[in-house]
Design an enzyme around this catalytic site. Structure first.
Site, PDB file in Angstrom:
ATOM      1  N   GLY A   1       1.207  10.064   7.769  1.00 35.92           N
ATOM      2  CA  GLY A   1      -0.169   9.756   8.138  1.00 35.92           C
ATOM      3  C   GLY A   1      -0.997   9.596   6.885  1.00 35.92           C
ATOM      4  O   GLY A   1      -0.538   9.051   5.880  1.00 35.92           O
ATOM      5  N   CYS A   2      -2.223  10.064   6.910  1.00 37.00           N
ATOM      6  CA  CYS A   2      -3.113   9.983   5.750  1.00 37.00           C
ATOM      7  C   CYS A   2      -2.484  10.674   4.550  1.00 37.00           C
ATOM      8  O   CYS A   2      -2.081  11.823   4.635  1.00 37.00           O
ATOM      9  CB  CYS A   2      -4.462  10.625   6.091  1.00 37.00           C
TER      10      CYS A   2
END
Length: 411
Positions: free
Chosen positions: A19-20
């Site tokens: 993800g991020c």
């Protein structure tokens, strides 16, 4: 980074999408044996820059283009003598949710996909075997199929400099990274890394205070977490209960308002639902207590505590309190005055001739055309009242305190 860049070329690396990459970089960097973690972009088409990837994803979602976007990834460089590929992957699986497809928490898009991009046959085998083992654990916990992409690394570009070590530079920065709370089967590794040896359990909501509960989401090897524990948690006397966990998962049956993105994060729950949170402790204890005070105090108390207000005489609390006990800060619970130092001054406010040692701080106050000495709580910094030189012996002081910002605890 724990070693100079030129010293790292001899060590293997593994490229992971969680993800991020802000939160992923921080989480993977906490593992003992990891030498460096770099944010970057991998295995996509077109230019590898933050602005291009966001624009490309928007075009993909609207059907204006085809192809494959780069994933936000972290390049994890590790020392095999300290931590194995399997142990790195154990940490990877536990520190994000690999069942969400093209998203992670609140971040949605193929650029946020879960991924393992291997560079050697050993890494490929470890990726597939750890996926099999973790899928069994997830299935038993009621989770769906793992969607993690496992593929050879084809392209990798380091992210822009401002993305590197982002949460160290910006402790309040957002990143919606959170794990499932499902522990990787430890029998899969004969040598457990030190940072994974602590017992990891999700807090049980039924065992916490349903009315109001503060939960600190911490992490191993987190300097700000250690500072909060040292400065505040180990001296905790506040009325609201505090629980500390190193699992980035909400207590069972409870509800977060948004994903967790950094540690330490303090979340206040009422009836099992998040009502407020405090993220980014950097040693300012009074700032934290002020945040908590706004959650716990009534509007009248807040006006006195944070705006140097004054209750009308003969209207506040504790004016007639004569029991043996201690008057404490209403936020921190720290002792302020003992009942044997309280006396009837006739002023209309609770009055004391001596405080608990170290409980107060004094400050010049020339408001309202007067020259007075303001009294504040040393622990929370809130305004309490004023001190005058017309009290009884042995101190001849009169600590004139607003009763609404005192809490009494009987012996």
């Amino acid at each position: 980074m724990t070693q100079k860049a030129q010293d790292l070329s001899q060590y293997p690396s593994l490229v992971l999408g969680m993800g991020c990459f802000w939160g992923a970089e921080k989480r993977m960097g906490e593992l003992s044996g990891v030498l460096d973690v770099q944010s970057g972009y991998a295995n996509g088409d077109g230019a590898a820059s933050y602005t291009h990837i966001l624009a490309y994803e928007k075009a993909l979602q609207s059907g204006q283009t085809q192809g494959k976007n780069h994933a936000e990834v972290v390049k994890v460089i590790f020392d095999p003598a300290q931590v194995s590929v399997t142990q790195v992957l154990m940490h990877f699986w536990e520190n994000h949710n690999p069942t969400q497809g093209d998203r992670q928490g609140n971040d949605v898009g193929s650029n946020y996909r879960s991924a393992i991009y291997y560079q050697t046959p050993e890494q490929e085998a470890a990726a597939k075997e750890t996926r099999r083992l973790y899928q069994q654990a997830l299935t038993e916990a009621g989770y769906l199929r793992i969607t993690t992409e496992i593929a050879p690394l084809t392209t990798y570009t380091p992210a822009e400099e401002y993305h590197q070590d982002y949460l160290q530079k910006n402790p309040n920065g957002y990143c919606g990274l959170g794990g499932t709370g499902v522990t990787f089967p430890r029998e899969a590794s004969t040598a457990k890394p030190a940072s994974l040896q602590h017992k990891v359990e999700i807090l049980q909501g039924a065992q916490l205070n349903q009315e109001i509960q503060l939960v600190m989401f911490s992490a191993p090897e987190c300097g700000y977490c250690d500072a909060f524990k040292r400065d505040i948690a180990q001296h905790w006397q506040a009325e609201v209960d505090l629980a500390i966990t190193e699992v980035s998962q909400v207590p069972t049956g409870w509800q977060l308002g948004q994903a967790l993105f950094a540690t330490p994060t303090l979340v206040l729950f009422k009836q099992g639902v998040e009502v407020s949170r405090y993220t980014g402790y950097q040693g300012d204890a009074q700032r934290f207590w002020q945040w908590l005070g706004f959650q716990l105090l009534t509007p009248e108390q807040q006006k006195i505590a944070f705006e140097s207000g004054t209750e009308r005489p003969f209207t506040g609390s504790h004016l007639d309190e004569k029991r043996a006990g201690t008057f404490v800060d209403p936020i921190t619970g720290a002792p302020l005055f003992r009942s044997e130092t309280k006396y009837e001054s006739g002023s209309g406010w609770p009055s004391f001739f001596n405080p608990v040692e170290g409980a107060l701080t004094l400050h010049p106050d020339d408001t309202h055309g007067m020259q007075r000495i303001e009294v504040r709580s040393a622990s929370s910094g809130i305004h309490l009242g004023h001190v005058f030189n017309d009290g009884p012996p042995p101190t001849y002081k009169r600590y004139c305190i607003n009763g609404e910002v005192l809490k009494f605890i009987a012996d």
